[in-house]
Design an enzyme around this catalytic site. Structure first.
Site, PDB file in Angstrom:
ATOM      1  N   ARG A 280       4.770  -2.979  15.412  1.00 16.16           N
ATOM      2  CA  ARG A 280       5.703  -3.416  14.324  1.00 16.16           C
ATOM      3  C   ARG A 280       7.163  -2.877  14.717  1.00 16.16           C
ATOM      4  O   ARG A 280       7.169  -2.295  15.662  1.00 16.16           O
ATOM      5  CB  ARG A 280       5.249  -2.710  13.008  1.00 16.16           C
ATOM      6  CG  ARG A 280       5.369  -1.368  13.140  1.00 16.16           C
ATOM      7  CD  ARG A 280       4.766  -0.445  11.892  1.00 16.16           C
ATOM      8  NE  ARG A 280       5.750  -0.691  10.752  1.00 16.16           N
ATOM      9  CZ  ARG A 280       5.553   0.205   9.565  1.00 16.16           C
ATOM     10  NH1 ARG A 280       4.692   1.043   9.761  1.00 16.16           N
ATOM     11  NH2 ARG A 280       6.393   0.030   8.681  1.00 16.16           N
ATOM     12  N   ARG A 281       8.132  -3.354  14.023  1.00 18.78           N
ATOM     13  CA  ARG A 281       9.373  -2.773  14.038  1.00 18.78           C
ATOM     14  C   ARG A 281      10.097  -2.699  15.644  1.00 18.78           C
ATOM     15  O   ARG A 281      10.343  -1.973  15.988  1.00 18.78           O
ATOM     16  CB  ARG A 281       9.291  -1.456  13.821  1.00 18.78           C
ATOM     17  CG  ARG A 281       9.208  -1.196  12.250  1.00 18.78           C
ATOM     18  CD  ARG A 281       9.059   0.458  12.049  1.00 18.78           C
ATOM     19  NE  ARG A 281       9.425   0.614  10.564  1.00 18.78           N
ATOM     20  CZ  ARG A 281       9.662   1.741  10.051  1.00 18.78           C
ATOM     21  NH1 ARG A 281       9.494   2.819  10.721  1.00 18.78           N
ATOM     22  NH2 ARG A 281       9.887   1.910   8.543  1.00 18.78           N
TER      23      ARG A 281
ATOM     24  N   HIS B 262       0.187  -6.145   6.157  1.00 18.32           N
ATOM     25  CA  HIS B 262      -0.374  -5.558   5.028  1.00 18.32           C
ATOM     26  C   HIS B 262       0.516  -5.666   3.935  1.00 18.32           C
ATOM     27  O   HIS B 262       0.254  -5.929   2.825  1.00 18.32           O
ATOM     28  CB  HIS B 262      -0.966  -4.091   5.218  1.00 18.32           C
ATOM     29  CG  HIS B 262      -1.569  -3.282   4.356  1.00 18.32           C
ATOM     30  ND1 HIS B 262      -2.515  -3.575   3.629  1.00 18.32           N
ATOM     31  CD2 HIS B 262      -1.066  -2.172   3.776  1.00 18.32           C
ATOM     32  CE1 HIS B 262      -2.581  -2.729   2.442  1.00 18.32           C
ATOM     33  NE2 HIS B 262      -1.772  -1.940   2.759  1.00 18.32           N
ATOM     34  N   PHE B 263       1.724  -4.826   4.034  1.00 16.16           N
ATOM     35  CA  PHE B 263       2.492  -4.503   3.018  1.00 16.16           C
ATOM     36  C   PHE B 263       3.199  -5.698   2.527  1.00 16.16           C
ATOM     37  O   PHE B 263       4.126  -5.735   1.514  1.00 16.16           O
ATOM     38  CB  PHE B 263       3.356  -3.293   3.224  1.00 16.16           C
ATOM     39  CG  PHE B 263       4.404  -3.021   4.238  1.00 16.16           C
ATOM     40  CD1 PHE B 263       5.407  -3.773   4.151  1.00 16.16           C
ATOM     41  CD2 PHE B 263       4.049  -2.623   5.397  1.00 16.16           C
ATOM     42  CE1 PHE B 263       6.435  -3.798   5.267  1.00 16.16           C
ATOM     43  CE2 PHE B 263       5.104  -2.200   6.345  1.00 16.16           C
ATOM     44  CZ  PHE B 263       6.122  -3.129   6.151  1.00 16.16           C
ATOM     45  N   HIS B 264       3.444  -6.861   3.557  1.00 10.84           N
ATOM     46  CA  HIS B 264       3.924  -8.298   2.851  1.00 10.84           C
ATOM     47  C   HIS B 264       2.997  -8.745   1.744  1.00 10.84           C
ATOM     48  O   HIS B 264       3.546  -9.415   1.117  1.00 10.84           O
ATOM     49  CB  HIS B 264       4.257  -8.709   4.122  1.00 10.84           C
ATOM     50  CG  HIS B 264       5.817  -8.595   4.580  1.00 10.84           C
ATOM     51  ND1 HIS B 264       5.912  -7.554   5.353  1.00 10.84           N
ATOM     52  CD2 HIS B 264       7.057  -8.949   4.357  1.00 10.84           C
ATOM     53  CE1 HIS B 264       7.121  -7.331   5.614  1.00 10.84           C
ATOM     54  NE2 HIS B 264       7.785  -8.217   4.833  1.00 10.84           N
TER      55      HIS B 264
ATOM     56  N   TYR C 150       2.563   2.972  -5.093  1.00 14.55           N
ATOM     57  CA  TYR C 150       2.056   2.944  -6.160  1.00 14.55           C
ATOM     58  C   TYR C 150       3.299   3.149  -7.194  1.00 14.55           C
ATOM     59  O   TYR C 150       3.070   2.207  -8.334  1.00 14.55           O
ATOM     60  CB  TYR C 150       1.335   4.267  -6.560  1.00 14.55           C
ATOM     61  CG  TYR C 150      -0.182   3.852  -5.591  1.00 14.55           C
ATOM     62  CD1 TYR C 150      -0.916   2.899  -6.185  1.00 14.55           C
ATOM     63  CD2 TYR C 150      -0.396   4.519  -4.642  1.00 14.55           C
ATOM     64  CE1 TYR C 150      -2.236   2.381  -5.778  1.00 14.55           C
ATOM     65  CE2 TYR C 150      -1.792   3.943  -3.684  1.00 14.55           C
ATOM     66  CZ  TYR C 150      -2.673   2.913  -4.671  1.00 14.55           C
ATOM     67  OH  TYR C 150      -3.705   2.910  -3.881  1.00 14.55           O
TER      68      TYR C 150
ATOM     69  N   HIS D  34       3.559   7.611   0.138  1.00 15.15           N
ATOM     70  CA  HIS D  34       2.509   6.787  -0.688  1.00 15.15           C
ATOM     71  C   HIS D  34       2.892   6.389  -1.998  1.00 15.15           C
ATOM     72  O   HIS D  34       2.580   5.509  -2.645  1.00 15.15           O
ATOM     73  CB  HIS D  34       1.188   7.287  -0.174  1.00 15.15           C
ATOM     74  CG  HIS D  34      -0.066   6.147  -0.441  1.00 15.15           C
ATOM     75  ND1 HIS D  34       0.114   5.164   0.319  1.00 15.15           N
ATOM     76  CD2 HIS D  34      -0.522   5.878  -1.530  1.00 15.15           C
ATOM     77  CE1 HIS D  34      -0.885   4.530  -0.173  1.00 15.15           C
ATOM     78  NE2 HIS D  34      -1.412   4.965  -1.295  1.00 15.15           N
TER      79      HIS D  34
END
Lengths: 161, 46, 550
Positions: free
Chosen positions: C440-441, C375-377, C228, C224
Site C-alpha cells: 500500500r501507499r 479493506h478500508f475503502h 469506529y 482504531h
C-alpha cells in the site's frame, strides 16, 4: 433484556466462530510458535553500522542453534543491505533486521515474512524457506520520496543442482 | 391459558424472522469461508 | 412524544450544521480528485505534472477524506441529531459549537497549507521520525481541540435533557451521540498526548528526540477508535433513521443502546492489532488485544440481526410472503433507504476482511499490503460514506428548507450503484493484489522488473478503472449536494426518527449509567495498555531525531 430466539442462535453461532478463530490462531501462535514478529531488542539506531551483527549484513551459516542461517539486514532510505541473497532451499533462517533512519517495512512477497523496522528496535523472524523461487522484498511502510524504489531479492535455490 | 397464548404469539413472531435467520447465517458462513481461505494461504506460505 | 422534541431543527442550529456540511463536502471534492490522480499514477500510464509528488497527493487524499470530511460531517450530523431529538441548543451551547467549528476550520487550513507547501508529506498517519512542519501538528491539535468544544456542547444538551426529564430514558439518537462523543474524547486523549507531548515540541526543536514506538502506540490507541467514530454515526442512521424511512419500527431500543455501549468499551483497548508486526511489543500483549478486538465484532453481529429483522418485519407487514418475499417489498426507489442499504451490504465483505486482519499472525499475510487499502475503502469509503450520503439526502434539504426532488432521488440511486460498481472493481483488485504482496501507499514501480511486481500491474490498471468510476460517483454526489443547498424547490423534508414498538419492554436503567461504563472503559484500557506502554518506556532505546525525506 429480551432476545429473540433466532438472535440467540445467531449470537451464539457468531461468538462460537470468533472463539474458534481465536483458538486456531492461539494454538498456532503459542503452541506451534507461529507468532508475529515481536522482538523487544533495542539498538542505538545511529550506531547500527558499528554494532554486531549489523556491521556485516548478509547471510551467515550458524551452528548449534535452532536455525541454520542468520540473515542480517540493514535498511535505510532507500535501500536494503544486502540487496540480494541466495538461500539453500529447506534451510531455517533467522532474519535479523533494523533501520538506520526512519520506519521501513520489510515484506517478502509471497511469504509470511512481513515486519516493521523501527529506529531503535531490532526485528526478528524465524522461518524455514521450503520453496524454490525468487522472492521480491519491498518496503511497505512509507519512508519518503524513494519509498517505492526500495527493494531486495531472495533467491531460494536448490544447491544440489 | 395465558402462557399458551403467549407461546402462540412467540411462535408467530419467530416464524416471521426466518428470512433474517437465513440471511445472518449466510453472512456467518461467508465470514468463515473467507477466514479459512486466508488462513490456508498463511499455512501454505513460509 | 416529549414537548421539547421538535420536528424541525431550529434555523440557528441548521446554520451551524450546514457550516460543517460545506467544509465536509469541499473536503470530499478535493480528496476525491486526489484519489483519481493516485490511481492514475499507480497504473503506470500517467505522471503528475512537475513538482507534485505522489506522496503529497496521497497525504492530501488521506487528510481530506479520513480526517476532515469525516470529522466535519459527523459532528454536523450529531449536532442535528441532538437538536432534533433533545431540543434546540441554548445560546451558550450553540456558541460553544461555533467556537469549536472555527477552531477546527483554522486547524484544517493550517495543516492543509503545510501539506500544499510540501512541508508535511507524512501521510495522514504522520508516523515519526518523519518530521512535518510544526504548523501541521498544531493544525491537527486545533482540529482535535475544536472537536472537543463541539462534543462538549452536545453532551451539555444531553445533560440538560436529563435534568429536565428526570427518570426518563433519553432519546435514542442523542444517547448514541453521547456514546460516540465519549469514545471520541477518550480516544483523542491518546493522539493529543502524542502530538502535544512529543511531535509538536520535537518539530519546534524543544526536544531533540522522540520514542517512535510510543508515538505509534499512542497513535493507534486513537487510530482504531477513529474508525469506529466514523462507523457509529452510520449505525445511528441504520438503527434510528432507516426504520422510519421504510415505515417500520426500531427493532429494539435496548439492544441498540447495548451495542453502542459495547462499541464504547471495545473500540479503544484494541489499537495494537494495527501493530501486530512491530517490534517492541510482546506476543502476549498483542494477543490480549486481538481477543479484545474480537469482542468489538459482537455488537456488529447484533446490528446485522437487528437490521435484517427491521427489514423483514416491515416487508412482511407490506405483504411479503415466503422466506425472502419481504425483501422485494422494501422501498428500493427511495434513495434514503437504498443508498445506505448498499453501504450495509458492503459491510459484509468489509467485516470479514477486518476479522482476517485482526487474526494475530495471519496479519502477516496482508499487513501493509494494498489489501488493507481495499479493506478500508469498503468500511469507511463505502459503508460509512454511502450511509452519510443517504443521510445528506434528507438532512441537507431539511436544513435548507428544500426537498429532494424525484430527479435528484434517482441520481442519488444511480450514484450509489455507480459507487458500488467502481468500488467492487477497485477494492476487489486491491484485495487480490494485496494477497499477492503489493504494498500500500507506494507510487508506481516495477521494482526492477521483478516477476512478482509485474503480476501486480494488471490489478493496478483495474484500480484505475474502478477509481475513475468512483470519481464519476463523486461528481454525482456533488451535483446533488449543490442542488440541495441552493437550487432544489422549497419545501419541508422530513428528519426521519424511528419509533420503538409501543409494546416494547422498558430500557434498562443501567445502560444510561455512564459512571459504570466509563469505569469499565478505563479499566479495560489499563488492562490492555498499561504494561505494553510501561515496557516501551522502561526498555525503550535512544529516541529518534526528525527526518525529512521528501
Amino acid at each position: 433484556m429480551h432476545l429473540h430466539r433466532y438472535e440467540k442462535w445467531w449470537i451464539t453461532f457468531g461468538i462460537g466462530s470468533l472463539v474458534l478463530f481465536l483458538i486456531i490462531v492461539g494454538i498456532g501462535a503459542f503452541h506451534q510458535g507461529h507468532q508475529p514478529p515481536s522482538s523487544v531488542k533495542t539498538i542505538n539506531y545511529e550506531q547500527v553500522d558499528k554494532v554486531t551483527p549489523f556491521n556485516e549484513p548478509g547471510l551467515t551459516k550458524v551452528s548449534g542453534k535452532d536455525w541454520d542461517y542468520e540473515l542480517v539486514v540493514v535498511a535505510s532510505a532507500f535501500m536494503y543491505m544486502p540487496a540480494e541473497v541466495e538461500i539453500p532451499v529447506g534451510s531455517t533462517v533467522k532474519i535479523i533486521a533494523t533501520t538506520k533512519d526512519v520506519v521501513h517495512g520489510y515484506g517478502v512477497t509471497g511469504t509470511n515474512i512481513n515486519m516493521m523496522l523501527e529506529p531503535g528496535y531490532i526485528s526478528e523472524y524465524v522461518t524455514t524457506m521450503d520453496k524454490i523461487g525468487e522472492y521480491l522484498v519491498v518496503c511497505n511502510e512509507y519512508c519518503g520520496t524513494g519509498h517505492h524504489t526500495m527493494k531486495m531479492m531472495y533467491k531460494v535455490v536448490d544447491v544440489n543442482e | 391459558m395465558a402462557s399458551g397464548k403467549r407461546n402462540h404469539k412467540l411462535q408467530e413472531e419467530e416464524q416471521s424472522l426466518k428470512g433474517t435467520l437465513y440471511a445472518v447465517f449466510g453472512i456467518g458462513i461467508f465470514v468463515i469461508a473467507s477466514w479459512f481461505a486466508v488462513f490456508s494461504i498463511f499455512t501454505d506460505r513460509f | 412524544m416529549n414537548n421539547s422534541t421538535l420536528l424541525r431543527v431550529d434555523k440557528r442550529d441548521a446554520r451551524l450544521v450546514m457550516a460543517h456540511m460545506y467544509v465536509a463536502f469541499a473536503a470530499l471534492a478535493i480528496g476525491g480528485l486526489m484519489g483519481l490522480l493516485q490511481v492514475f499514477v499507480r497504473s503506470g500510464r500517467f505522471e503528475l505534472p512537475a513538482n507534485i509528488g505522489y506522496y503529497q497527493v496521497l497525504t492530501v487524499h488521506g487528510v481530506m477524506l479520513g480526517l476532515v470530511f469525516t470529522t466535519f460531517f459527523i459532528l454536523g450530523f450529531q449536532a442535528a441529531a441532538v437538536s432534533r431529538t433533545s431540543g434546540t441548543f441554548t445560546a451558550k451551547q450553540r456558541l460553544t459549537s461555533w467556537i469549536g467549528f472555527w477552531i477546527m476550520l483554522l486547524g484544517t487550513v493550517m495543516s492543509a497549507t503545510m501539506i500544499l507547501l510540501n512541508e508535511a508529506t507524512v501521510l495522514y498517519t504522520f508516523y515519526a521520525p518523519l518530521q512535518a512542519h510544526w504548523i501541521f501538528y498544531l493544525g491537527l491539535t486545533f482540529i482535535v481541540v475544536g472537536s472537543w468544544f463541539v462534543i462538549f456542547a452536545h453532551m451539555a444538551k444531553y445533560a440538560q435533557w436529563r435534568k429536565e426529564n428526570k427518570g426518563e430514558s433519553s432519546p435514542l439518537l442523542t444517547y448514541m451521540v453521547v456514546a460516540n462523543s465519549l469514545m471520541w474524547f477518550v480516544a483523542t486523549l491518546g493522539v493529543a498526548a502524542e502530538v502535544l507531548l512529543q511531535l509538536l515540541p520535537w518539530s519546534l526543536g524543544f526536544i531533540e528526540r522522540v520514542d517512535v514506538a510510543i508515538t505509534r502506540t499512542l497513535f493507534w490507541y486513537f487510530g482504531h477508535a477513529l474508525v469506529y467514530f466514523w462507523l457509529l454515526p452510520a449505525y445511528m442512521a441504520w438503527y434510528v433513521v432507516i426504520p422510519k424511512v421504510i415505515g417500520g419500527k426500531i427493532f429494539s431500543d435496548s439492544l441498540a443502546r447495548l451495542s453502542f455501549i459495547l462499541f464504547l468499551l471495545f473500540s479503544i483497548p484494541v489499537g495494537i492489532h494495527h501493530q501486530l508486526t512491530e517490534p517492541g511489543i510482546t506476543e502476549f500483549w498483542k494477543f490480549v488485544q486481538v481477543v479484545l478486538t474480537f469482542m468489538v465484532i459482537i455488537p456488529s453481529l447484533m446490528t446485522a440481526f437487528s437490521m435484517f429483522a427491521t427489514f423483514e418485519l416491515r416487508g412482511r407487514e407490506l405483504g411479503g410472503k415466503g422466506l425472502f418475499g419481504w425483501f422485494h417489498k422494501l422501498p428500493w426507489g427511495d434513495a434514503r433507504f437504498t443508498v445506505p442499504f448498499i453501504g450495509m451490504a458492503a459491510f459484509i465483505p468489509a467485516g470479514a476482511g477486518g476479522i482476517i486482519n485482526a487474526s494475530h499472525q495471519m496479519n502477516q499475510v496482508i499487513h501493509n499490503t494494498i489489501w488493507v487499502t481495499g479493506h478500508f475503502h469498503l468500511t469507511v469509503a463505502t459503508t460509512v460514506l454511502l450511509t452519510f450520503f443517504g443521510i445528506a439526502y434528507w438532512l441537507i434539504p431539511h436544513l435548507t428548507g428544500r426537498v429532494l426532488t424525484p430527479q435528484m432521488n434517482k441520481l442519488a440511486i444511480i450514484q450509489a450503484f455507480t459507487w458500488a460498481f467502481g468500488m467492487t472493481i477497485m477494492s476487489g483488485a486491491m484485495h487480490w493484489a494485496g494477497l499477492l504482496g503489493a504494498p500500500r501507499r507506494s507510487s508506481y514501480s516495477t521494482y526492477g522488473d521483478a516477476a512478482q511486481a509485474m503480476e501486480w500491474i494488471p490489478y493496478q490498471i483495474a484500480q484505475a478503472v474502478g477509481g475513475t468510476i468512483l470519481f464519476l460517483g463523486i461528481i454525482f454526489v456533488l451535483i446533488i449536494f449543490v442542488n440541495l443547498c441552493w437550487f432544489a424547490p422549497k419545501g419541508d423534508e422530513e428528519f426521519p426518527i424511528g419509533e420503538v414498538d409501543k409494546d416494547a419492554e422498558q430500557t434498562p436503567k443501567i445502560l444510561e449509567n455512564w459512571k459504570v461504563w466509563i469505569t469499565v472503559l478505563v479499566a479495560l484500557i489499563l488492562v490492555a495498555y498499561a504494561v505494553p506502554i510501561m515496557d516501551i518506556i522502561n526498555g525503550g532505546p535512544l529516541g529518534s531525531k526528525g527526518f525529512k525525506l521528501w
